[in-house]
Design a protein around this motif. Structure first.
Motif, PDB file in Angstrom:
ATOM      1  N   GLY A 121       0.797  -1.231   0.000  1.00  0.00           N
ATOM      2  CA  GLY A 121       0.000   0.000   0.000  1.00  0.00           C
ATOM      3  C   GLY A 121       0.821   1.268   0.000  1.00  0.00           C
ATOM      4  N   ALA A 122       2.091   1.162  -0.399  1.00  0.00           N
ATOM      5  CA  ALA A 122       2.946   2.353  -0.386  1.00  0.00           C
ATOM      6  C   ALA A 122       2.467   3.363  -1.423  1.00  0.00           C
ATOM      7  N   LYS A 123       2.658   4.636  -1.092  1.00  0.00           N
ATOM      8  CA  LYS A 123       2.479   5.693  -2.075  1.00  0.00           C
ATOM      9  C   LYS A 123       3.821   5.836  -2.784  1.00  0.00           C
ATOM     10  N   MET A 124       3.807   5.695  -4.103  1.00  0.00           N
ATOM     11  CA  MET A 124       5.052   5.695  -4.876  1.00  0.00           C
ATOM     12  C   MET A 124       5.223   7.054  -5.557  1.00  0.00           C
ATOM     13  N   VAL A 125       6.428   7.592  -5.481  1.00  0.00           N
ATOM     14  CA  VAL A 125       6.695   8.896  -6.111  1.00  0.00           C
ATOM     15  C   VAL A 125       8.027   8.829  -6.858  1.00  0.00           C
ATOM     16  N   PRO A 126       8.190   9.681  -7.870  1.00  0.00           N
ATOM     17  CA  PRO A 126       9.481   9.764  -8.540  1.00  0.00           C
ATOM     18  C   PRO A 126      10.494  10.452  -7.633  1.00  0.00           C
ATOM     19  N   PHE A 127      11.679   9.870  -7.491  1.00  0.00           N
ATOM     20  CA  PHE A 127      12.755  10.479  -6.705  1.00  0.00           C
ATOM     21  C   PHE A 127      14.074  10.096  -7.349  1.00  0.00           C
ATOM     22  N   ALA A 128      14.837  11.082  -7.744  1.00  0.00           N
ATOM     23  CA  ALA A 128      16.174  10.870  -8.311  1.00  0.00           C
ATOM     24  C   ALA A 128      16.158   9.856  -9.446  1.00  0.00           C
ATOM     25  N   GLY A 129      15.116   9.910 -10.255  1.00  0.00           N
ATOM     26  CA  GLY A 129      15.046   9.026 -11.408  1.00  0.00           C
ATOM     27  C   GLY A 129      14.459   7.654 -11.124  1.00  0.00           C
TER      28      GLY A 129
END
Lengths: 371, 126
Positions: free
Chosen positions: A20-28
């Protein structure tokens, strides 16, 4: 024509999504920013144990007779002090007074005894790789193993209790900032390192990608009796900020001097390195601005990019990191301020989206673990 | 996610509940979930008339800050006093204890331009 860079993910993306993690773009990379919530995860690490997938981090091997000479040339700390199994925090100065990246330098157990591992920030892998290669006049053999190496951080006062059952080596006997290869039960050979970015104690475990999911599952199972929680980048950020640890891209970058950033302790003039003469002169003359910790006295939350102002409203500094501290339950931040205002107790004014709020410089770390 | 059918919604993720000639405004379950742990709600417009879609305050989460937009033109009659000590109530109970302001709408006909629960659900894709 516009080109779009495709986001990478770690081998555990499906595991994070199932949790259930919220996934976000970070450092590619597409990374988990939170699972149960940043406060909940943060406090799990401070009081118990948390597990982070930080496989986005980059890893370079440096080998051969010239390995130490190359590392000494490009890093600010004195890597000649490293004995086998020791780890050192360091940075790569650039030629214009700033920092290419901050990194960990590991001296590894290996037959040829010229064997180092550099661990760098995900967003800087390409930049660091080019930078180090450009300075390799020492015939050191460089290898970028970032794409095949995973990294799990097991952090918190119950990290040792969580992991000990998975290892035969005595983890409690490992000194801070040491590392060793070890067999992880049911998983395989990993590199376990008594390091971290949270100030809560614990380990970072370097695991080949093919074994990463097995390792994650083994740690989650071993940590279950201790209430282990999967933790995302949001908690990693609040935890490091409570310790006053620098985040590259926020608090340090190509334009900030390690001396201004409070990294004088990893800037050793016992050797020559990139820009060392200019940094030495800066040290002797004294820096004009310093990175300090502060607490807001008024209600509000300081954020990266807010200005430090004087009584007339003129900008005299910049907030580089800020948050509401989950452990201390108050707004905290890091800012570059004129050296005359850097002493703990100095009063600052911060422009928080048009409101000028009072703040006070405090010593770091913000959070001190109970004895 | 829960989007009560008796509320109206904005594309900016506020909800509004009409109660006689007044209305109560808050942020949706989707909004609080996107923001994460809310640590400070700053509303300085009590007693002021605020235009439709204009900013009436800000909500600060650990990681980010977001403006609050007025669903309808109106006067801010009251700010939820409980938010000062318990901003997390916006996470726990966004349609109840976590309400933000009570307003007196200037032009109730503006309600016709707001979204129903079903329209809002389609808007956020949940």
């Amino acid at each position: 024509m516009e080109t779009q860079t495709e986001l990478k993910s770690t081998r555990l993306r499906h595991v994070h999504e199932a949790l259930g993690a919220k996934m976000v773009p970070f450092a590619g990379f597409l990374m988990p920013v939170q699972y149960s919530g940043v406060n909940d995860e943060h406090l799990a690490v401070r009081n118990g144990v948390g597990l982070f997938d930080v496989s986005h981090m980059g890893e370079f091997l440096v080998r051969g007779d010239g390995a130490l000479d190359l590392i000494q040339r490009v890093t600010s700390n004195d890597a000649s002090k490293l004995t086998v199994g020791k780890v050192q925090y360091s940075c790569l100065p650039n030629t214009t007074g700033g920092i290419v990246d901050d990194l960990l330098v590991y001296r590894m157990q290996h037959a040829d005894d010229h064997h180092y591992l550099l661990v760098v920030n995900a967003g800087n892998i390409r930049k660091d790789w080019d930078w180090i290669n450009d300075h390799n006049s020492f015939d050191a053999r460089l290898e970028d193993i970032s794409d095949r190496m995973g990294l799990l951080a097991v952090q918190g006062p119950k990290a040792t209790a969580t992991l000990q059952g998975l290892f035969t080596v005595d983890l409690a006997a490992m000194a801070y900032y040491t590392a060793q290869y070890a067999e992880m039960k049911g998983v395989g050979l990993v590199l376990i390192s008594a390091t971290g970015y949270t100030g809560a104690g614990g380990y970072e475990v370097y695991v080949p990608n093919d074994l990463l999911e097995k390792a994650w599952n083994a740690i989650m199972a071993a940590g279950a009796p201790h209430g282990i929680k999967p933790c995302g980048l949001a908690a990693r950020d609040t935890l490091r900020l409570e310790m006053g640890f620098c985040l590259y891209g926020n608090d340090i970058d190509d334009s900030t001097s390690p001396l201004e950033a409070g990294l004088g302790w990893i800037t050793k003039f016992t050797k020559e390195f990139t820009n060392s003469a200019a940094l030495k002169a800066q040290k002797e003359a004294g820096v004009k601005r310093k990175l300090v910790g502060f607490e807001l006295l008024d209600r509000g939350i300081p954020r990266h990019g807010h200005s430090v102002v004087d009584a007339s409203g003129a900008v005299i500094g910049t907030v580089t990191s800020g948050t509401h501290s989950p452990s201390l339950q108050k707004p905290i931040g890091l800012a570059y301020v004129p050296a005359a205002l850097a002493a703990p107790g100095s009063e600052l004014l911060i422009d928080v989206r048009g409101k000028v709020l009072r703040a006070r410089v405090v010593g770091l770390p913000f959070y001190k673990a109970p004895a | 996610m829960n989007f009560p059918a008796d509320l109206k919604y904005t594309k900016d993720h506020e909800w509004i509940r009409l109660e006689g000639g007044e209305a109560v405004v808050g942020i949706t379950e989707f909004a609080q979930s996107e923001l994460g742990d809310i640590v400070f709600v700053d509303i300085g417009t009590e007693g002021q008339e605020v235009d439709q879609h204009a900013v009436f305050g800000t909500v600060e989460a650990v990681k980010t800050v977001s403006d609050l937009f007025m669903p309808l033109k109106g006067t801010v009659l009251a700010v939820n006093p409980a938010l000062a000590d318990d901003p997390a109530s916006v996470n726990k109970d966004p349609y109840g204890a976590g309400w933000m302001v009570r307003i007196k709408p200037a032009d109730p006909s503006q309600v016709a331009g707001l979204m129903s629960a079903d329209e809002y659900r389609a808007h956020v894709g949940h």
